[in-house]
Design an enzyme around this catalytic site. Structure first.
Site, PDB file in Angstrom:
ATOM      1  N   GLU A  69       0.827  -1.198   0.000  1.00 19.45           N
ATOM      2  CA  GLU A  69       0.000   0.000   0.000  1.00 19.45           C
ATOM      3  C   GLU A  69       0.870   1.260   0.000  1.00 19.45           C
ATOM      4  OE1 GLU A  69      -2.062  -3.410   2.026  1.00 19.45           O
ATOM      5  OE2 GLU A  69      -0.101  -2.449   2.176  1.00 19.45           O
ATOM      6  N   LEU A 318      14.956  -7.367   1.240  1.00 14.67           N
ATOM      7  CA  LEU A 318      13.788  -6.516   1.043  1.00 14.67           C
ATOM      8  C   LEU A 318      14.098  -5.391   0.067  1.00 14.67           C
ATOM      9  CD1 LEU A 318      12.488  -6.118   4.707  1.00 14.67           C
ATOM     10  CD2 LEU A 318      11.302  -7.293   2.855  1.00 14.67           C
ATOM     11  N   ASN A 345       0.499  -7.864  -6.311  1.00 12.91           N
ATOM     12  CA  ASN A 345       0.490  -6.902  -7.404  1.00 12.91           C
ATOM     13  C   ASN A 345       1.215  -7.451  -8.633  1.00 12.91           C
ATOM     14  OD1 ASN A 345       0.352  -4.606  -8.933  1.00 12.91           O
ATOM     15  ND2 ASN A 345       1.647  -3.359  -7.615  1.00 12.91           N
TER      16      ASN A 345
END
Length: 441
Positions: A69, A318, A345
Site C-alpha cells: 500500500e 527486502l 500486485n
C-alpha cells in the site's frame, strides 16, 4: 434511536474496550519489538510518541498499513510535495519492513513515522502533536479510534484505492458492527474504490454516493525508474542462462515452485530459478533445507555468486523486487496458488516487461487481471496449478517468439491502464480535500 446515535453508542463501547485493553496492547508491542517485528528504536511511535519535530504550518497525513500500500501512494505523495510546497507531508505505516524500503523512496522533506495503534491514548497523542489538516488513508485502513478521533479534531478524511475483501465486508455488515462502519464512512469527504463491486460494498455500508469517485488502481501508477547499478554483475552472470522468477512466494507455494523447477530442469539443463519469498526469513529456511539435500542454492543476503552450477538464486532481502523483475523475462506471481491466498500486485512485473503468470487465487487483484486481459488476452496468464504452470513455462522457455509476444503484451496492457491514474487521484484530492486553503497552525 437513530442510526447515527446507535453508531456513536457502539463506538463508545469500542473506545472503552480499547482503552481498557491499552496495557495489554502496549505489552504486545514490546513483545513484538523483542521478536524483531517492530523497529528496535522507533517502536514508541506506535504509542503516539513522536521522534521528529513538527514544522510550523499545515500538515497532510498519508497512512498506508504496509509495503504494498505504501509503494502505491508514493507517487501521490511526490505529486503533493511538488504541487503544495506550502504544506508539510507526513507518512505513516505500521511495519518495519515498509519503513526500510519506503523511507529512501520518499522526498527528503517528507516526515516518516510509525502509525499509532488504535487505542484512544495513542491516537489522541498522535493527533494532538501533529495536528493534520487532512488524513489520506490507503485501501482498507478503517480503525474506529483513528477515523472518528481524526474527524472529531476537524481532520478531513479521504480513502484512496479503497477496497474490502469479502470477509471484511461480511464482518462489517454484521448488525451491530454495521452501525460503527456506517458512522465511520459518514466522516469521509472522498472515497476512491478500486472497482464497481467495491463501490457497492461501501454504499451498502451507508457511504454517501456523493463522495464516491473512480480514479483507477494506484498500484498501476508505480514509477518505472529503478536503480540497477547494484545489479550489473548479476545481470552478467545470468546472461547465458534460461531464467524464470517466482516472486512473493508464501509458505506452501515453495513446493509448487520447486516441483515445477525440477521438471523444467529435465528439458532445460541451463535453467535458473530466482525465488523471492514474501518474507526473507522464509527464503533462508527454504535455502538451508535445499542445501542439505544437495541442491546448489545461492543466497542473496550472504553475497553468494551465481555460477554455472547454481540452480536456484534465493532473494532473501527486502526492497529489490522491481530490480529483479528487470533482470528476468518471466515472472510467476505468488500468493495465488493455494486456496485462501489473495494474490499480489502483478503490475510491477508487467511494467518491467516480464511475461506474467499467476495462480487462480488472486483476491481483489482479479480486477487488475481482468482489466489487463481485456486489453490484451496475452498480457496475463492465469494457471490452475503446478502442472499448467510447468507447461506454460516450458512453452515460453522453448520459444523466444512466444516469450517476446507475451512480454510485449504485458507491458502494453500495463501502460494502457496506468496512464493518468496518479493524476486522477491527485485531481480528486485537490477538489474534495485540498481546495479549501488549509488552516495555518
Amino acid at each position: 434511536m437513530g442510526a447515527s446515535k446507535a453508531g456513536e453508542t457502539v463506538y463508545m463501547i469500542y473506545k472503552a474496550l480499547t482503552y481498557g485493553l491499552s496495557p495489554l496492547i502496549h505489552l504486545h508491542l514490546r513483545w513484538r519489538k523483542f521478536r524483531g517485528l517492530e523497529h528496535p528504536l522507533r517502536w514508541p511511535e506506535r504509542l503516539g510518541r513522536p521522534s521528529h519535530r513538527r514544522p510550523p504550518g499545515s500538515l497532510i497525513w498519508f497512512h498506508a498499513v504496509s509495503l504494498g500500500e505504501g509503494m502505491c501512494v508514493v507517487p501521490v505523495i511526490k505529486r503533493c510535495v511538488e504541487q503544495r510546497p506550502d504544506v508539510t507531508v507526513l507518512m505513516t505505516t505500521t511495519t518495519a519492513s515498509a519503513f526500510e524500503v519506503l523511507k529512501p523512496l520518499l522526498p527528503c522533506n517528507v516526515i516518516y513515522q510509525f502509525a499509532p495503534v488504535d487505542t484512544p491514548v495513542a491516537v489522541n497523542a498522535f493527533l494532538e502533536y501533529w495536528k493534520p489538516y487532512a488524513l489520506v488513508l490507503v485501501e482498507n485502513e478503517l480503525w474506529p479510534n483513528l477515523v472518528l478521533g481524526a474527524s472529531a479534531n476537524g481532520v478531513m478524511l479521504a480513502l484512496i484505492n479503497a477496497r474490502m475483501s469479502i470477509k471484511s465486508f461480511n464482518n462489517w455488515s454484521r448488525p451491530v458492527v454495521r452501525l460503527l462502519a456506517s458512522l465511520m464512512l459518514s466522516k469521509f469527504s472522498l472515497i476512491l474504490p478500486l472497482s464497481n463491486i467495491q463501490a457497492i460494498h461501501f454504499q451498502l455500508l451507508q457511504a454517501s454516493p456523493l463522495i464516491i469517485n473512480f480514479s483507477g488502481d494506484l498500484k498501476l501508477g508505480i514509477e518505472e525508474l529503478v536503480n540497477m547499478t547494484n545489479m550489473e554483475d548479476l545481470k552478467e552472470n545470468i546472461a547465458d542462462r534460461c531464467v524464470w522468477m517466482a516472486s512473493s512466494i508464501h509458505r506452501g507455494e515453495e513446493e509448487v515452485m520447486l516441483g515445477v523447477h525440477r521438471a523444467l530442469m529435465q528439458k532445460h539443463p541451463n535453467i535458473l530459478a530466482i525465488i523471492v519469498p514474501r518474507h526473507p526469513h522464509f527464503g533462508r529456511e527454504i535455502a538451508f533445507d535445499l542445501q542439505k539435500k544437495g541442491v546448489n542454492v545461492a543466497l542473496r543476503s550472504h553475497g553468494n555468486s551465481i555460477t554455472s552450477e547454481t540452480s536456484i538464486y534465493m532473494v532473501d532481502t527486502l526492497g529489490e523486487l522491481r530490480q529483479f523483475y528487470r533482470l528476468t523475462p518471466i515472472a510467476v506471481i505468488g500468493g495465488s496458488f493455494l486456496p485462501g491466498f489473495t494474490g499480489h500486485n502483478i503490475s510491477e512485473a508487467a511494467a518491467a516487461g516480464c511475461a506474467v503468470l499467476t495462480g487462480q487465487h488472486v483476491g481483489h487483484f482479479s480486477n487488475m487481471v481482468v482489466a489487463m486481459q481485456r486489453l490484451n488476452t496475452s498480457s496475463i496468464m492465469q494457471v490452475s496449478g503446478g502442472l499448467e504452470l510447468e507447461e506454460n513455462l516450458d512453452k515460453l522457455l522453448s520459444s523466444p517468439e512466444i516469450l517476446e509476444e507475451r512480454r510485449l503484451a504485458a507491458k502494453r496492457a500495463f501502460h494502457g491502464l496506468s496512464n493518468g491514474v496518479v493524476e486522477n487521484v491527485w485531481t480528486l484530492l485537490q477538489f474534495h480535500i485540498f481546495r479549501n486553503k488549509p488552516l495555518q497552525l
